[in-house]
Structures are given as structure tokens and as C-alpha cells.
Design a protein around this motif. Structure first.
Motif, short mmCIF file in Angstrom:
data_model
loop_
_atom_site.label_atom_id
_atom_site.label_comp_id
_atom_site.label_asym_id
_atom_site.label_seq_id
_atom_site.Cartn_x
_atom_site.Cartn_y
_atom_site.Cartn_z
N ILE A 30 0.84 -1.20 0.00
CA ILE A 30 0.00 0.00 0.00
C ILE A 30 0.88 1.25 0.00
O ILE A 30 2.08 1.17 0.29
CB ILE A 30 -0.95 0.02 1.22
N PRO A 31 0.31 2.43 -0.30
CA PRO A 31 1.11 3.66 -0.28
C PRO A 31 1.59 4.00 1.13
O PRO A 31 0.95 3.66 2.13
CB PRO A 31 0.12 4.72 -0.78
N ILE A 32 2.73 4.65 1.21
CA ILE A 32 3.24 5.14 2.50
C ILE A 32 2.32 6.26 3.00
O ILE A 32 1.85 7.09 2.21
CB ILE A 32 4.68 5.66 2.32
N PRO A 33 2.01 6.30 4.31
CA PRO A 33 1.09 7.33 4.81
C PRO A 33 1.68 8.73 4.68
O PRO A 33 2.90 8.93 4.73
CB PRO A 33 0.91 6.94 6.29
N GLU A 34 0.79 9.70 4.49
CA GLU A 34 1.19 11.11 4.42
C GLU A 34 0.96 11.76 5.78
O GLU A 34 -0.08 11.56 6.41
CB GLU A 34 0.41 11.84 3.34
N CYS A 35 1.93 12.57 6.22
CA CYS A 35 1.88 13.17 7.56
C CYS A 35 1.41 14.61 7.51
O CYS A 35 1.66 15.33 6.54
CB CYS A 35 3.27 13.13 8.21
N ASN A 36 0.72 15.04 8.59
CA ASN A 36 0.42 16.46 8.73
C ASN A 36 1.59 17.14 9.45
O ASN A 36 2.61 16.50 9.75
CB ASN A 36 -0.91 16.68 9.45
#
Length: 337
Positions: A30-36
Motif C-alpha cells: 500500500i502507499p506510504i502514509p502522508e503526515c500532517n
């Protein structure tokens, strides 16, 4: 600009398509998570498994979206952080994840920077992964029980991960510790500091406890079993004694409540996230620091680690074992494997 290192666009993870009794899991990419702006991206190294992971894999959790990544306790290295955030890129961190969001059985995970603790270089990452859920649960339970010098406390399932930590912390606070464990684990819990140990399979358990304890009853009980054991433990308590419960409460008999007038506390780490309590989330980080300091100083010992391969099949088998009767030690998934 964020501090970062070169990252892939996708990652391996282990997903639960839907809750199921067999805990069937799947290996996915799956895609790597994006951070805020307040989150760190961490390359996960080790994930500590808990009975809670197995329970919700079977029953589901109301706030989960499926497919869901399991896992709550993680240790890894920060690989992306906004400028000015601490910890910085390259720091090894430990945390207990938000139960309502995706878990940490993946090569990368995101976490609020205030929710992590930096792992000292002297501590093995796999040992650190045993600490968050079990260690913090033990600390919260003893705080609710207000354990002080001279108290008598019964710690159920002393050879379990929570029990092992609780025995050590209760002794450090000066309590007289009674515990239950299978016979083959009596030597272990004795080494951790238990003063009196009873076989939980014993049909005469209550009589044997009273023979050693005397008529006064326990000042406090850490109840990690639930059900009928909770009722039995309240019977063993003194009037207005204190009990901290890790499992859902059974239906109590009114006469028992009238007779013992127990002070009942519920222990939940998940509530810190579910109530959006920033104060409680930061307190978990403080407790994590306390656990790491004890381990680094040699005043705290972790359960024996069994490493699990990072695959759906091996994790599924480990989670089934996690909730089997008499399980001892801590299973830790090696994400780097």
C-alpha cells in the motif's frame, strides 16, 4: 521544509479484511502514509503484540475502517519530520498507537510527535517494543489503586506481560504482592518480587489465599481476567477495598456490592485517543519515558521476547497464541525480517 531521507512510494503491510474468528490476515502493498505538520513518519522496526490485537481481530472495533492494519505498540526510526519538530530524523522512538486509526503492522507508520518517547541507545529495540501497552497498563492500574507502602495487593495472571510489570512496580511502591500463575511460572514471578504465589488452576484457590492472607482481605486487586474472577476477587477484598479491572465488568450481585462496597476502577489506554484528550496522550508519553528509564537503569525487567516473522500467516498464528490459556512472555514482530 521537512527533514527527510529517500523514501519509497509504497510499503508492505498486514491487513485484516474484516473481523473473523480465525484471524485471517493478508500481506499487502500500500502507499506510504502522508503526515500532517505535527506528525512524524517512522520506519517501523518492531511491533509488540497484545491480547487486545487478537480480541479486536476477531470481534472488530466500532471505529475501524476495513481493510484495517492491526498493531498498537511500535518501535522504529524517524525518517521524516517537519522542520522544528522533535524527535528529529534518525531518532529511534517508541509509542502506543491510536486505536481508532490504522495500526502499525507495516513498514512505515505516522504518529503525532508528542505521543512518542525516544529510546535510549542502550536499549534493544525489540525489548522496547514489549513496554507500551503492558507497561503503561500496569502503571495506570497501580495509580488507580493508589498503592502505597504496606498495602496488600493481588495481581491476577502474574506471568502475563501486564502482571510481570505490575509485580515489579508494586514491590517498588512497598506493597506485599500476592499473585496467581501456572505452577511452571512460579519461579519467574517469585524472581520478579511476588511474596505469595498461587496456582490459578487450584480448586481451593480462595481458601488457600485466605490461609496466607488472613481475615482482613486485600487492600487492592489488579483484575486482568474478568468474569467470575472479578466477583471472586471482590470477595477476597477488605471492606471498601480497591479493584482495577482490565476486562468488561460482569453483572454483580447486589448483596456482594452492599457487603464489600468496593471502589472499582476501569483501566483503558484507548480512552486517551478516543476522547481526544491531549493531556492523556502526553501522559502516555511520560509513562513511556518512565518505562524506558527503568529498563535503562536495570530496575525493570521485560517479559521474555519471542520474535515473529513479518508475514500474515506468522502474525495470525501468533495472535491466536496470544490469547491461548497460560501464554507467557511477549511476542514481537520483526518488521525488518
Amino acid at each position: 521544509m521537512p527533514q527527510t531521507i529517500n523514501l519509497p512510494k509504497s510499503m508492505r503491510a498486514i491487513e485484516l479484511a474484516k473481523p473473523n474468528e480465525a484471524i485471517r490476515l493478508a500481506d499487502v502493498t500500500i502507499p506510504i502514509p502522508e503526515c500532517n505538520e505535527h506528525e512524524l513518519l517512522v520506519k517501523v522496526e518492531y511491533v509488540g503484540l497484545n491480547s487486545l490485537d487478537a480480541y479486536f481481530a476477531k470481534t472488530g472495533f466500532s471505529q475501524w475502517q476495513y481493510p484495517h492494519i492491526l498493531g498498537l505498540d511500535a518501535v522504529g526510526t524517524v525518517v521524516q519530520a517537519k522542520q522544528g519538530l522533535f524527535p528529529t530524523v534518525g531518532e529511534r522512538v517508541m509509542w502506543h498507537a491510536n486505536i481508532s486509526q490504522q495500526g502499525v503492522l507495516s513498514e512505515y507508520a505516522k504518529v503525532p510527535n508528542f505521543a512518542v518517547s525516544v529510546v535510549p541507545k542502550s536499549i534493544a529495540a525489540s525489548d522496547a517494543a514489549t513496554l507500551p501497552c503492558a507497561g503503561m497498563t500496569a502503571l495506570i492500574a497501580l495509580d488507580k489503586l493508589q498503592i502505597t507502602q504496606g498495602d496488600t495487593i493481588l495481581i491476577e495472571a502474574g506471568a502475563g506481560a501486564v502482571g510481570q510489570f505490575a509485580i515489579q512496580f508494586a514491590k517498588q511502591r512497598g506493597a506485599d504482592v500476592f499473585t496467581t500463575a501456572a505452577k511452571h511460572n512460579h519461579k519467574l514471578v517469585k524472581k520478579l518480587g511476588a511474596d505469595a504465589i498461587f496456582d490459578y488452576h487450584d480448586n481451593n484457590l480462595c481458601d488457600n489465599i485466605r490461609q496466607v492472607l488472613g481475615p482482613q482481605g486485600f487492600d487492592a486487586v489488579l483484575d486482568s481476567v474478568g468474569g467470575d474472577s472479578t466477583k471472586r476477587n471482590i470477595e477476597l477484598m477488605r471492606f471498601c477495598g480497591r479493584i482495577a479491572c482490565l476486562k468488561p465488568l460482569p453483572r454483580f450481585d447486589n448483596e456482594l456490592m452492599f457487603k464489600k462496597a468496593p471502589n472499582i476502577g476501569i483501566v483503558s489506554l484507548a480512552g486517551a485517543w478516543l476522547t481526544n484528550s491531549l493531556c492523556a496522550q502526553q501522559k502516555m508519553s511520560f509513562m513511556s519515558n518512565q518505562l524506558l528509564d527503568g529498563l535503562a537503569a536495570g530496575t525493570l525487567y521485560t517479559p521474555k521476547v519471542t520474535l515473529i516473522d513479518f508475514s500474515a500467516q506468522h502474525v495470525s498464528e501468533a495472535l491466536q497464541k496470544q490469547i491461548s490459556d497460560g501464554f507467557t512472555g511477549k511476542q514481537v514482530v520483526n518488521i525488518l525480517s
